[in-house]
Write a protein that holds these residues in place. Structure first.
Motif, PDB file in Angstrom:
ATOM      1  N   ASP A  59       0.885  -1.176   0.000  1.00  0.00           N
ATOM      2  CA  ASP A  59       0.000   0.000   0.000  1.00  0.00           C
ATOM      3  C   ASP A  59       0.915   1.216   0.000  1.00  0.00           C
ATOM      4  O   ASP A  59       1.576   1.516   0.999  1.00  0.00           O
ATOM      5  N   VAL A  66      -4.805   2.006  -2.504  1.00  0.00           N
ATOM      6  CA  VAL A  66      -4.962   0.641  -3.023  1.00  0.00           C
ATOM      7  C   VAL A  66      -4.106  -0.288  -2.177  1.00  0.00           C
ATOM      8  O   VAL A  66      -2.920  -0.024  -1.958  1.00  0.00           O
ATOM      9  N   TYR A  68      -2.597  -3.825  -2.436  1.00  0.00           N
ATOM     10  CA  TYR A  68      -2.338  -4.951  -3.327  1.00  0.00           C
ATOM     11  C   TYR A  68      -2.001  -6.178  -2.481  1.00  0.00           C
ATOM     12  O   TYR A  68      -1.067  -6.130  -1.666  1.00  0.00           O
ATOM     13  N   LEU A  70      -0.597  -9.652  -3.171  1.00  0.00           N
ATOM     14  CA  LEU A  70       0.078 -10.335  -4.287  1.00  0.00           C
ATOM     15  C   LEU A  70       0.388 -11.772  -3.895  1.00  0.00           C
ATOM     16  O   LEU A  70       1.197 -12.026  -2.998  1.00  0.00           O
ATOM     17  N   ASP A 111      -4.853 -12.542  -6.982  1.00  0.00           N
ATOM     18  CA  ASP A 111      -5.334 -11.686  -5.902  1.00  0.00           C
ATOM     19  C   ASP A 111      -5.869 -12.562  -4.757  1.00  0.00           C
ATOM     20  O   ASP A 111      -5.734 -13.788  -4.783  1.00  0.00           O
ATOM     21  N   LYS A 117      -4.385 -11.652 -12.064  1.00  0.00           N
ATOM     22  CA  LYS A 117      -4.390 -10.212 -12.304  1.00  0.00           C
ATOM     23  C   LYS A 117      -3.091  -9.815 -12.999  1.00  0.00           C
ATOM     24  O   LYS A 117      -2.079 -10.508 -12.859  1.00  0.00           O
ATOM     25  N   ILE A 119      -0.673  -6.243 -13.655  1.00  0.00           N
ATOM     26  CA  ILE A 119      -0.390  -4.804 -13.585  1.00  0.00           C
ATOM     27  C   ILE A 119       0.513  -4.514 -14.776  1.00  0.00           C
ATOM     28  O   ILE A 119       1.655  -4.996 -14.837  1.00  0.00           O
TER      29      ILE A 119
END
Ligand SMILES: [Zn+2]
Length: 180
Positions: A59, A66, A68, A70, A111, A117, A119
């Motif tokens: 974060d 957000v 994340y 991972l 996630d 996901k 990026i």
């Protein structure tokens, strides 16, 4: 959950993949997120709390916020171009050093629902923080990117700080330092 600091040997070990559907790992990720906030970090990887699984939370504390989570993150593309990154690490408190990292990366991960996901083309702090956390999952610290001599100098500096007992407890490590 305790924060491991250099030179704890767990920080130099490689993490194993999380099995898809392993809810205990997701619970762990949520506990790590709570610690990330408690310790005012911007990123935390599982080895830093003694767990050798491919889990990291991020974060950056930028708006919009957000978090994340991972799971099994993997860099699938990295730019040839590199950029200076001034970094700190929760496991090496008080140190801040500048290293070079890939400027832009693409990350694939699962996630907290085990959904794949991506990026695409992360840049700036997000790119650097992801690279920092993935280093942890591979048993590396950010100082490993320095020359042998510079790394040795930094380790000396860290040891001296610790001997002089001027190292703060983890709560005192402010996220202004951007520790990861
Ligand atoms: Zn770190």
């Amino acid at each position: 959950m305790e924060l491991l600091q250099y030179p704890n040997p767990t920080l130099f070990r490689k993490c194993a993949d999380v099995a898809v559907g392993d809810l205990a790992s997701i619970e762990l990720a949520h506990e790590m997120a709570a610690k990330l906030y408690e310790w005012n970090g911007i990123g935390l990887a599982a080895p830093q709390v003694g767990i050798l699984k491919k889990i990291a939370v991020i974060d950056l504390r930028e708006e919009p916020r957000v978090l994340y989570v991972l799971i099994n993150p993997r860099i699938t593309w990295r730019s040839v171009e590199v950029e200076e990154s001034n970094e700190g690490c929760l496991s090496l408190p008080l140190l801040r050093e500048t290293i070079f990292r890939h400027k832009t990366i693409t990350l694939e991960y699962l996630d907290e629902n085990f959904s794949p996901k991506v990026i695409q083309r992360a840049e700036g702090l997000l790119s650097f923080c992801i690279q920092h956390e993935i280093d942890h999952l591979n048993g590396h610290l950010f100082i490993d990117h320095m020359s042998k001599l510079a790394r040795a100098r930094v380790v000396q500096k860290f040891k001296k700080l610790r001997e002089e007992s001027v190292l703060p407890n983890t709560k005192a490590v402010s996220h202004e330092n951007g520790a990861q």
